[in-house]
Design a protein around this motif. Structure first.
Motif, short mmCIF file in Angstrom:
data_model
loop_
_atom_site.label_atom_id
_atom_site.label_comp_id
_atom_site.label_asym_id
_atom_site.label_seq_id
_atom_site.Cartn_x
_atom_site.Cartn_y
_atom_site.Cartn_z
N SER A 1 13.93 -7.07 3.17
CA SER A 1 14.95 -6.25 2.52
C SER A 1 15.70 -5.36 3.51
O SER A 1 16.90 -5.12 3.35
N ALA A 2 15.00 -4.87 4.52
CA ALA A 2 15.64 -3.94 5.46
C ALA A 2 16.82 -4.57 6.19
O ALA A 2 17.93 -4.02 6.17
N PRO A 3 16.65 -5.70 6.88
CA PRO A 3 17.81 -6.28 7.58
C PRO A 3 18.88 -6.81 6.64
O PRO A 3 20.08 -6.75 6.96
N PRO B 1 22.20 -7.62 12.45
CA PRO B 1 21.41 -6.55 11.82
C PRO B 1 19.91 -6.74 11.98
O PRO B 1 19.17 -5.76 12.17
N ALA B 2 19.44 -7.98 11.92
CA ALA B 2 18.01 -8.23 12.07
C ALA B 2 17.54 -7.85 13.46
O ALA B 2 16.47 -7.25 13.64
N ALA B 3 18.33 -8.19 14.48
CA ALA B 3 17.97 -7.86 15.85
C ALA B 3 18.01 -6.36 16.08
O ALA B 3 17.14 -5.79 16.76
N LEU B 4 19.01 -5.69 15.53
CA LEU B 4 19.12 -4.24 15.65
C LEU B 4 17.92 -3.56 15.01
O LEU B 4 17.29 -2.67 15.61
N TYR B 5 17.58 -4.00 13.81
CA TYR B 5 16.44 -3.40 13.10
C TYR B 5 15.14 -3.63 13.86
O TYR B 5 14.33 -2.70 14.03
N ILE C 1 19.19 4.05 13.66
CA ILE C 1 19.92 2.82 13.35
C ILE C 1 21.28 3.16 12.74
O ILE C 1 22.31 2.55 13.10
N ALA C 2 21.30 4.13 11.84
CA ALA C 2 22.56 4.52 11.21
C ALA C 2 23.56 5.04 12.24
O ALA C 2 24.77 4.77 12.15
#
Length: 220
Positions: free
Chosen positions: A64-66, A82-86, A24-25
């Motif tokens: 917390s992650a997204p 970000p939520a979709a990527l995660y 992800i990074a």
């Protein structure tokens, strides 16, 4: 005499999510408008992740992650959801693999075991079921509404096994959350040193192992 074990889960029983975080990074770094390395993005994300999750208020890891990833993406100018990527990367990587020696160690173990994990309960339960594992008890941060090294996590685990602090070992891969947290609760700590990193001077490590097979000689 050791009468029971407390086990961290991610990084101890199964592999940690280092590869997922790195993937992800790398995508965030590639899409950033500000020059930044994937390593810097990962480090910033993990700092934000801890801040958001531990609160106040307490937040589940799935939330917390997204949220923490969104903050980092905004800082480096990376567009996207970000939520979709995660979610997409998490689905792509799938359940983490068992760490070396885990199944063999658990198969021969005759002590009661309580998993003490910062994972959300449903996510942890899914991985436990995926690998066909069985434990005497499971305590998650979602149950306690606190994360390790909070002593409430360790007290709940001791209560679940009906044992005292001096009758168990806590085994985990984090010096801060597992080793220092257990020590503060009066529990001897076994550090799973996956990367061969020298322990800082004064770290309250009772024993050091690379995987769970190293516990056999300690609890014999």
């Amino acid at each position: 005499m050791v009468r029971g074990l407390l086990l961290d889960f991610y990084g101890t029983v199964v592999e940690d999510d280092d590869a997922l975080v790195a993937a992800i990074a790398a995508r965030v770094a590639a899409g950033a408008s500000t020059p930044v390395t994937a390593e810097a993005v990962a480090a910033a994300w993990m700092r934000e992740y801890t801040t958001v999750a531990e609160g106040p208020p307490f937040r589940l890891l799935r939330d917390s992650a997204p949220e923490s990833l969104a903050r980092v993406m905004a800082e480096v100018g990376c567009p996207g959801d970000p939520a979709a990527l995660y979610a997409a990367e998490t689905a792509r990587w799938g359940p983490p693999a068992l760490r070396p020696g885990t199944r063999e160690f658990l198969a021969g173990l005759r002590l009661p075991v309580c998993v003490v994990s910062d994972a959300d309960r449903a996510d942890l339960a899914a991985v436990v079921a995926h690998h066909g594992l069985t434990f005497t008890a499971v305590v998650t941060s979602e149950d306690v509404r606190a994360y390790k090294p909070d002593g409430a996590m360790f007290r709940r685990a001791l209560a679940a096994l009906g044992l005292a602090a001096d009758e168990v070992l806590h085994v985990g891969d984090s010096l801060r959350t597992d080793v220092e947290g257990a020590h503060a609760a009066g529990i001897r700590a076994v550090w799973v040193n996956r990367h061969g990193t020298p322990a800082p001077a004064g770290a309250p490590v009772s024993h050091e192992i690379t995987d769970l097979t190293g516990l056999a000689a300690i609890i014999r």
